[in-house]
Scaffold this motif. Structure first.
Motif, mmCIF file in Angstrom:
data_model
loop_
_atom_site.group_PDB
_atom_site.id
_atom_site.type_symbol
_atom_site.label_atom_id
_atom_site.label_comp_id
_atom_site.label_asym_id
_atom_site.label_seq_id
_atom_site.Cartn_x
_atom_site.Cartn_y
_atom_site.Cartn_z
ATOM 1 N N VAL A 164 0.835 -1.204 0.000
ATOM 2 C CA VAL A 164 0.000 0.000 0.000
ATOM 3 C C VAL A 164 0.872 1.258 0.000
ATOM 4 O O VAL A 164 0.609 2.208 -0.743
ATOM 5 N N ASN A 165 1.910 1.256 0.801
ATOM 6 C CA ASN A 165 2.802 2.414 0.841
ATOM 7 C C ASN A 165 3.588 2.569 -0.449
ATOM 8 O O ASN A 165 3.864 3.688 -0.883
ATOM 9 N N GLU B 217 2.446 1.762 -3.431
ATOM 10 C CA GLU B 217 1.490 2.342 -4.383
ATOM 11 C C GLU B 217 1.296 3.837 -4.115
ATOM 12 O O GLU B 217 1.227 4.635 -5.055
ATOM 13 N N ARG B 218 1.225 4.217 -2.853
ATOM 14 C CA ARG B 218 1.091 5.637 -2.500
ATOM 15 C C ARG B 218 2.330 6.403 -2.940
ATOM 16 O O ARG B 218 2.244 7.489 -3.516
ATOM 17 N N SER B 219 3.485 5.839 -2.698
ATOM 18 C CA SER B 219 4.733 6.484 -3.087
ATOM 19 C C SER B 219 4.817 6.653 -4.601
ATOM 20 O O SER B 219 5.222 7.701 -5.101
ATOM 21 N N THR C 206 2.577 9.477 -5.663
ATOM 22 C CA THR C 206 3.149 10.766 -5.293
ATOM 23 C C THR C 206 4.311 11.145 -6.191
ATOM 24 O O THR C 206 4.489 12.311 -6.549
#
Length: 86
Positions: free
Chosen positions: A52-53, A55-57, A60
């Motif tokens: 999840v992190n 994908e967020r990174s 961004t």
């Protein structure tokens, strides 16, 4: 002493290994580093959280007017200003 034990490369859980390799490839391409940063290494204990992190990174850091290196530098400056210890 860190609160979260950072596993060595050979201790990364099987469920996280493919993602670790993708992260390392990107870090090498974008920043020229060969090792997995401690922030990512600390997440290998929970591969779903790491995914999840990641994908967020990726969202961004999408290409745009601001280069990824500048985005990372701003992120680091915010961490310093907030007294983050990682």
């Amino acid at each position: 002493m860190p609160t979260i034990r950072l596993p060595a490369d050979n201790e990364v859980p099987e469920a996280a290994r493919e993602l670790v390799e993708r992260i390392k490839q990107r870090e090498k391409r974008v920043f020229g580093i060969d090792t997995l940063s401690n922030i990512w290494r600390s997440m290998t204990h929970h591969p779903e959280y790491m995914q999840v992190n990641w994908e967020r990174s990726r969202a961004t850091m999408q290409r745009g007017d601001v280069p990824p290196l500048i985005k990372e530098m701003v992120s680091s400056a915010v961490s310093v200003a907030n007294a983050c210890e990682y």
